[in-house]
Motif scaffolding. Structure first.
Motif, mmCIF file in Angstrom:
data_model
loop_
_atom_site.group_PDB
_atom_site.id
_atom_site.type_symbol
_atom_site.label_atom_id
_atom_site.label_comp_id
_atom_site.label_asym_id
_atom_site.label_seq_id
_atom_site.Cartn_x
_atom_site.Cartn_y
_atom_site.Cartn_z
ATOM 1 N N PRO A 58 0.854 -1.190 0.000
ATOM 2 C CA PRO A 58 0.000 0.000 0.000
ATOM 3 C C PRO A 58 0.889 1.239 0.000
ATOM 4 N N PRO A 59 0.334 2.407 -0.303
ATOM 5 C CA PRO A 59 1.141 3.625 -0.400
ATOM 6 C C PRO A 59 1.983 3.941 0.830
ATOM 7 N N ASP A 60 1.441 3.733 2.039
ATOM 8 C CA ASP A 60 2.207 4.105 3.231
ATOM 9 C C ASP A 60 3.452 3.244 3.400
ATOM 10 N N ARG A 87 -4.216 0.690 -6.479
ATOM 11 C CA ARG A 87 -3.936 2.040 -5.991
ATOM 12 C C ARG A 87 -2.717 2.637 -6.705
ATOM 13 N N LEU A 88 -2.604 2.321 -7.972
ATOM 14 C CA LEU A 88 -1.446 2.768 -8.745
ATOM 15 C C LEU A 88 -1.284 4.286 -8.707
ATOM 16 N N GLY A 93 1.984 8.900 -6.841
ATOM 17 C CA GLY A 93 2.099 10.095 -6.019
ATOM 18 C C GLY A 93 3.179 9.966 -4.964
ATOM 19 N N VAL A 94 3.283 8.795 -4.353
ATOM 20 C CA VAL A 94 4.312 8.552 -3.342
ATOM 21 C C VAL A 94 5.703 8.686 -3.968
ATOM 22 N N LEU A 105 7.617 0.563 -14.756
ATOM 23 C CA LEU A 105 6.224 0.113 -14.800
ATOM 24 C C LEU A 105 6.197 -1.308 -15.335
ATOM 25 N N ALA A 106 5.655 -2.230 -14.535
ATOM 26 C CA ALA A 106 5.701 -3.650 -14.878
ATOM 27 C C ALA A 106 4.334 -4.291 -14.675
#
Length: 356
Positions: A58-60, A87-88, A93-94, A105-106
């Motif tokens: 996840p982003p965090d 949540r690409l 953004g992260v 990008l895969a």
């Protein structure tokens, strides 16, 4: 004093080094659970280019991993994002918020919006291209570089070998740097692809047994004792139920997967399951299997993903030593050829000063 052969190697991969901002045009393949802060920073510190495998993070968690990696190295490194991640957009953004210089990008054909957003935020974008037509498409979408990976690689693989992909793509794609991956375990192979026009290479399997790798001791021992023939792709028994090929070391789980497919197919044929239910059962078989092998060390019931170059992994070594060996092999190959011909040849594309 730098040898003529080392100078020639530096010329051969200059475009890749300039693109990555590194001394060596060697990308670390993004391996889930393995390519984390310790190994990534070690590859970058040794002159290569480490790449964080974000996987299903996840982003965090990705934010924390990027920050932790940056605390270990001030040198360039990148992040591998899976295009099918739900949540690409947040993960992009992260990366941008953290000033990540390169994003790979895969996991599927990337969308133009993702590429444009990354580039607008200052990141360079690398995309996988399993065929020339896809290479042309992602370049048109704005990809800054390509990675072409053959079926000799570990993990999810395509149907075409590295050598064929290289012959298909390297002679005709000059607009962007191209990095070759899949089955590369020695410096001599690196030289051969550079001379064909590659800007650099990507290696994954070779770094699994690095001292800095957090892979479990039993996982590393499995690599060290394996031969190239032990790294096999998963088998699909029935075309009605597609199985995405994954190359891994054969073990007890591999055999059980075959049995599980047979059982599910029999249940569908007997009317106990729908085709949709059967497909889900097959796909869920390997859920959590990679973590079981890499982190927990269950190399019989987990998925021991490995490329065919696993046969060239003979011991645990510091990352810097692995890269030094690869460079020494590459330089040795060039020096031997120069001794035979009495001269050091510069490949034709370099004479024109290929753009980075």
């Amino acid at each position: 004093m730098v040898s003529p052969a080392r100078t020639q190697l530096d010329q051969l991969w200059r475009r890749g080094c300039d693109f990555l901002g590194t001394e060596l045009a060697v990308l670390g393949g993004a391996m889930t659970w393995v390519s984390e802060r310790r190994l990534v920073s070690a590859i970058s510190e040794a002159g290569g280019f480490g790449v964080i495998a974000s996987g299903s993070m996840p982003p965090d968690l990705l934010d924390a991993e990027i920050r932790a990696t940056r605390a270990l190295t001030g040198r360039p490194f990148g992040v591998n994002l899976i295009t099918m991640h739900p949540r690409l957009d947040e993960l992009i953004g992260v990366c941008l918020d953290n000033g990540v210089s390169h994003v790979v990008l895969a996991g599927g054909l990337p969308g133009g919006d993702a590429i444009r957003r990354l580039k607008a935020g200052g990141a360079k974008v690398l995309c996988f291209a399993p065929a020339l037509v896809i290479a042309r498409r992602v370049i048109k979408l704005g990809a800054d570089a390509l990675v072409i990976e053959g079926m000799e690689a570990g993990g999810h693989i395509g149907p075409v070998s590295t050598s064929v992909l290289a012959q298909e793509i390297l002679p005709v794609v000059r607009e962007v740097p191209v990095f070759v991956a899949g089955g590369i375990g020695r410096g001599e192979a690196i030289v051969s692809y550079l001379e064909m026009g590659a800007a650099g290479v990507q290696l994954g399997t070779r770094f699994v047994c690095a001292s800095e790798s957090i892979a479990h001791e039993r996982f590393k021992k499995a690599f060290i004792s394996a031969s190239a023939r032990d790294a096999v792709p998963s088998v699909q028994l029935d075309p009605r139920f597609p199985v995405i090929p994954v190359r891994a070391l054969a073990n007890s789980a591999t055999k059980r997967f075959m049995e599980a497919q047979r059982t599910v197919i029999d249940r569908v044929n007997g009317g106990e399951l729908t085709r949709e239910e059967a497909q889900l059962e097959i796909e869920h078989f390997w859920a959590g299997a990679l973590r079981r092998a890499v982190i927990d060390g269950d190399v019989e019931n987990g998925s021991v993903m490995a490329g065919q170059s696993v046969g060239m992994v003979t011991r645990e070594q510091p990352t810097a030593e692995i890269l030094d060996e690869l460079v020494a092999q590459a330089v040795g190959a060039l020096a031997a050829r120069s001794a035979e011909t009495g001269m050091v040849a510069v490949p034709e594309p370099l004479l024109g000063g290929a753009a980075g």
